[in-house]
Design a protein around this motif. Structure first.
Motif, PDB file in Angstrom:
ATOM      1  N   VAL A 165       0.829  -1.194   0.000  1.00 40.29           N
ATOM      2  CA  VAL A 165       0.000   0.000   0.000  1.00 40.29           C
ATOM      3  C   VAL A 165       0.867   1.249   0.000  1.00 40.29           C
ATOM      4  O   VAL A 165       2.055   1.222   0.325  1.00 40.29           O
ATOM      5  N   GLY A 166       0.255   2.358  -0.357  1.00 40.65           N
ATOM      6  CA  GLY A 166       0.928   3.648  -0.387  1.00 40.65           C
ATOM      7  C   GLY A 166      -0.055   4.699  -0.848  1.00 40.65           C
ATOM      8  O   GLY A 166      -1.267   4.537  -0.679  1.00 40.65           O
ATOM      9  N   ALA A 167       0.417   5.758  -1.455  1.00 44.84           N
ATOM     10  CA  ALA A 167      -0.485   6.810  -1.935  1.00 44.84           C
ATOM     11  C   ALA A 167       0.073   7.455  -3.177  1.00 44.84           C
ATOM     12  O   ALA A 167       1.277   7.723  -3.268  1.00 44.84           O
ATOM     13  N   ILE A 168      -0.799   7.696  -4.143  1.00 40.51           N
ATOM     14  CA  ILE A 168      -0.412   8.434  -5.337  1.00 40.51           C
ATOM     15  C   ILE A 168      -0.329   9.918  -5.017  1.00 40.51           C
ATOM     16  O   ILE A 168       0.544  10.619  -5.509  1.00 40.51           O
ATOM     17  N   TRP A 169      -1.236  10.399  -4.192  1.00 40.19           N
ATOM     18  CA  TRP A 169      -1.277  11.818  -3.812  1.00 40.19           C
ATOM     19  C   TRP A 169      -1.728  11.851  -2.357  1.00 40.19           C
ATOM     20  O   TRP A 169      -2.809  11.397  -2.018  1.00 40.19           O
ATOM     21  N   HIS A 170      -0.890  12.384  -1.463  1.00 39.76           N
ATOM     22  CA  HIS A 170      -1.270  12.432  -0.050  1.00 39.76           C
ATOM     23  C   HIS A 170      -0.784  13.737   0.558  1.00 39.76           C
ATOM     24  O   HIS A 170       0.416  14.031   0.557  1.00 39.76           O
ATOM     25  N   GLN A 171      -1.731  14.515   1.066  1.00 36.70           N
ATOM     26  CA  GLN A 171      -1.395  15.823   1.618  1.00 36.70           C
ATOM     27  C   GLN A 171      -2.102  16.041   2.962  1.00 36.70           C
ATOM     28  O   GLN A 171      -2.461  17.164   3.309  1.00 36.70           O
ATOM     29  N   ILE A 228      -5.139  10.090  -2.337  1.00 38.09           N
ATOM     30  CA  ILE A 228      -5.479   8.993  -3.251  1.00 38.09           C
ATOM     31  C   ILE A 228      -4.619   7.817  -2.815  1.00 38.09           C
ATOM     32  O   ILE A 228      -3.409   7.784  -3.062  1.00 38.09           O
ATOM     33  N   ARG A 229      -5.229   6.855  -2.158  1.00 35.88           N
ATOM     34  CA  ARG A 229      -4.501   5.780  -1.489  1.00 35.88           C
ATOM     35  C   ARG A 229      -4.588   4.485  -2.285  1.00 35.88           C
ATOM     36  O   ARG A 229      -5.661   4.094  -2.764  1.00 35.88           O
ATOM     37  N   LEU A 230      -3.441   3.821  -2.417  1.00 37.96           N
ATOM     38  CA  LEU A 230      -3.374   2.511  -3.041  1.00 37.96           C
ATOM     39  C   LEU A 230      -3.564   1.442  -1.976  1.00 37.96           C
ATOM     40  O   LEU A 230      -2.783   1.355  -1.020  1.00 37.96           O
ATOM     41  N   LEU A 231      -4.606   0.631  -2.129  1.00 38.10           N
ATOM     42  CA  LEU A 231      -4.856  -0.499  -1.241  1.00 38.10           C
ATOM     43  C   LEU A 231      -4.563  -1.804  -1.995  1.00 38.10           C
ATOM     44  O   LEU A 231      -4.080  -1.781  -3.125  1.00 38.10           O
ATOM     45  N   ASP A 232      -4.850  -2.931  -1.372  1.00 35.47           N
ATOM     46  CA  ASP A 232      -4.456  -4.210  -1.956  1.00 35.47           C
ATOM     47  C   ASP A 232      -5.079  -4.469  -3.317  1.00 35.47           C
ATOM     48  O   ASP A 232      -4.447  -5.047  -4.200  1.00 35.47           O
ATOM     49  N   ASP A 233      -6.329  -4.089  -3.500  1.00 29.72           N
ATOM     50  CA  ASP A 233      -7.008  -4.402  -4.750  1.00 29.72           C
ATOM     51  C   ASP A 233      -7.770  -3.220  -5.324  1.00 29.72           C
ATOM     52  O   ASP A 233      -8.545  -3.370  -6.260  1.00 29.72           O
ATOM     53  N   ARG A 234      -7.585  -2.045  -4.781  1.00 27.52           N
ATOM     54  CA  ARG A 234      -8.373  -0.884  -5.201  1.00 27.52           C
ATOM     55  C   ARG A 234      -7.639   0.413  -4.878  1.00 27.52           C
ATOM     56  O   ARG A 234      -6.678   0.427  -4.112  1.00 27.52           O
ATOM     57  N   LEU A 235      -8.118   1.482  -5.506  1.00 28.33           N
ATOM     58  CA  LEU A 235      -7.690   2.827  -5.153  1.00 28.33           C
ATOM     59  C   LEU A 235      -8.791   3.465  -4.324  1.00 28.33           C
ATOM     60  O   LEU A 235      -9.972   3.339  -4.640  1.00 28.33           O
ATOM     61  N   GLN A 259       3.010  14.303  -0.542  1.00 26.91           N
ATOM     62  CA  GLN A 259       3.828  13.118  -0.744  1.00 26.91           C
ATOM     63  C   GLN A 259       3.260  12.282  -1.890  1.00 26.91           C
ATOM     64  O   GLN A 259       2.055  12.074  -1.977  1.00 26.91           O
ATOM     65  N   ILE A 260       4.172  11.822  -2.739  1.00 27.36           N
ATOM     66  CA  ILE A 260       3.825  10.965  -3.862  1.00 27.36           C
ATOM     67  C   ILE A 260       4.478   9.615  -3.606  1.00 27.36           C
ATOM     68  O   ILE A 260       5.700   9.494  -3.605  1.00 27.36           O
ATOM     69  N   GLY A 261       3.676   8.594  -3.347  1.00 28.59           N
ATOM     70  CA  GLY A 261       4.179   7.267  -3.082  1.00 28.59           C
ATOM     71  C   GLY A 261       4.025   6.839  -1.636  1.00 28.59           C
ATOM     72  O   GLY A 261       3.910   5.651  -1.339  1.00 28.59           O
ATOM     73  N   ARG A 262       4.009   7.781  -0.723  1.00 27.12           N
ATOM     74  CA  ARG A 262       3.967   7.477   0.709  1.00 27.12           C
ATOM     75  C   ARG A 262       2.637   7.902   1.306  1.00 27.12           C
ATOM     76  O   ARG A 262       2.103   8.940   0.938  1.00 27.12           O
ATOM     77  N   TRP A 263       2.129   7.104   2.236  1.00 26.02           N
ATOM     78  CA  TRP A 263       0.897   7.449   2.937  1.00 26.02           C
ATOM     79  C   TRP A 263       1.195   7.537   4.428  1.00 26.02           C
ATOM     80  O   TRP A 263       1.252   6.511   5.125  1.00 26.02           O
TER      81      TRP A 263
END
Length: 463
Positions: free
Chosen positions: A219-225, A242-249, A311-315
């Motif tokens: 998991v991580g984040a494409i856009w996190h502020q 915008i968070r990346l989860l195991d099977d969804r955004l 942050q781009i990539g990190r949540w």
């Protein structure tokens, strides 16, 4: 910025000696032209023509004001709508000559017709041609853009970036447009940008990106502020995420606690590059995947200005700092209802055919009605919903992008329809709002005059 019932064009300075002559004045929402439902008035009666000619869908008849009228304080065109609307684009039709076309103007809105808010000013408008409707520009503010096509990781609008871990640019197996991309391999791979005033996107914005996620990604984040406290199940510092989860955004539009988290979940396809857009207009939000709207919700809360770095990539959250394994490209953010910064039009991705100066073809980004569909202005002579794009390069052992003046001519009669400057870094250019049923000729001139102009003929605009 919120929708409004009243819209106004003011502070016009014509190109020539001061008289103003225009043939159409069109206002567009994200869904298309909208001013037909508005009552149009002028603070000064025209010296020739009636205001109805500016709303009749034809740029054939002109409406004139004298030089003294235009120079006097208070000249303005005012539209009153039955209900509040969000205007995203304005188009002005030309008269007989450039001398009477507006060079500068100011765009304003008001909830009541009394207190006005200036959204911005634009200067140096291009004359679209006699009795032709020309677009003033997309009124959104292009505030953030990363295409990862250069040798270093940079942001187009000057936001300083700190690269963490092994985040780097790759070109093996590119995503959608055939260009390099950002590679994140988990661990401490991410990008960080200091908080900035223009990154407060407000409640009308668009964030877009291309993404490829491998199977079994972390998991991580494409856009996190923002900042999420997992212990308290709350957002002590809210922000767009915008968070990346195991099977969804998971697209967070607004959240302060677990009970009122306002988000949309949309599944992604592993090992497949997909194009995503997150759009919000006031209290309405939507997610668009590969050109089709796949989720929407309304009643969104008012988002405060962020206080955290982007942050781009990190949540970031209280239990750790997860980062993701993914490939990311063409990341951008636009905030709505502001005049675009001068000279900083966001370059859309192209597929790069390798042509020496010009390549014509489609940009893979469907025009789904949304705050991002602002470029719907069309003229009566050349207009439609298609586009032509390409790049300008100096041919050599390695083709070098160069800034060029690019003209678009109608093939059958060589009438000039559009004119743009290509991007000085990438050489990219684009003509939008074109009739797909006509053929076009594109002519590129070297800025320094060291090379002969190069043309590409019989191009067909693509939807």
């Amino acid at each position: 910025m919120a929708a409004a019932r009243y819209w106004r064009l003011a502070a016009v300075r014509p190109w020539g000696l001061g008289a103003l002559s225009i043939s159409e004045a069109a206002l567009y929402t994200a869904s298309g032209r909208a001013d037909a439902s508005a009552t149009l008035t002028s603070r000064m009666a025209p010296t020739m023509g009636g205001l109805a000619a500016l709303q009749d869908g034809s740029a054939a008849a002109v409406v004139n004001w004298s030089a003294s009228q235009v120079a006097a304080p208070g000249w303005a065109l005012i539209w009153e709508f039955p209900a509040a609307v969000e205007i995203v684009c304005i188009a002005i039709g030309g008269g007989a000559t450039q001398a009477t076309y507006p060079c500068d103007l100011r765009v304003e809105s008001s909830p009541d017709g009394a207190a006005w808010t200036a959204l911005g000013e634009v200067g140096g408008l291009l004359f679209p041609g006699p009795y032709t409707l020309g677009s003033v520009d997309d009124l959104r503010q292009h505030v953030f853009s990363m295409d990862f096509n250069g040798g270093a990781i940079t942001e187009a609008y000057g936001h300083p970036v700190t690269v963490h871990g092994g985040a780097h640019i790759e070109s093996t197996s590119p995503l959608i447009d055939g260009t390099p991309y950002l590679s994140l391999a988990g661990g401490e791979d991410y990008l960080e940008f200091p908080n900035a005033a223009d990154l407060a996107l407000g409640n009308s914005y668009e964030i877009g990106f291309d993404l490829r996620v491998p199977s079994g990604s972390t998991v991580g984040a494409i856009w996190h502020q923002g900042y999420y406290n997992a212990d308290a199940l709350s957002w002590p510092s809210p922000g767009i995420s915008i968070r990346l989860l195991d099977d969804r955004l998971r697209f967070y539009f607004y959240a302060t606690s677990y009970a009122d988290e306002q988000y949309l979940d949309v599944q992604y396809t592993p090992n497949v590059a997909q194009r995503w857009r997150m759009v919000r207009s006031g209290g309405d939000g939507a997610v668009i995947r590969d050109g089709a709207q796949v989720a929407a919700r309304s009643g969104l809360g008012t988002l405060p200005a962020p206080t955290r770095p982007l942050q781009i990539g990190r949540w970031t959250f209280s239990h750790g700092t997860p980062t993701m394994v993914a490939r990311l490209d063409n990341l951008y953010a636009d905030s709505a209802l502001q005049l675009a910064k001068a000279g900083t039009a966001r370059v859309l991705p192209t597929s790069g055919s390798g042509a020496r100066v010009i390549s014509g073809g489609p940009v893979p980004d469907a025009g789904v009605p949304s705050p991002g569909a602002a470029r719907l202005a069309r003229d009566m002579e050349f207009g439609g919903l298609a586009r032509i794009w390409g790049t300008t390069k100096i041919k050599g052992a390695v083709d070098v992008p160069t800034r060029s003046r690019v003209l678009l001519l109608r093939q059958r009669d060589k009438l000039v329809a559009r004119e743009v400057w290509s991007d000085p870094v990438t050489g990219a250019f684009e003509f939008v709002g074109l009739d797909a049923g006509q053929q076009w000729l594109v002519l590129a001139e070297d800025q320094a005059g060291n090379y002969r102009p190069v043309a590409a003929s019989r191009l067909e605009a693509q939807p």
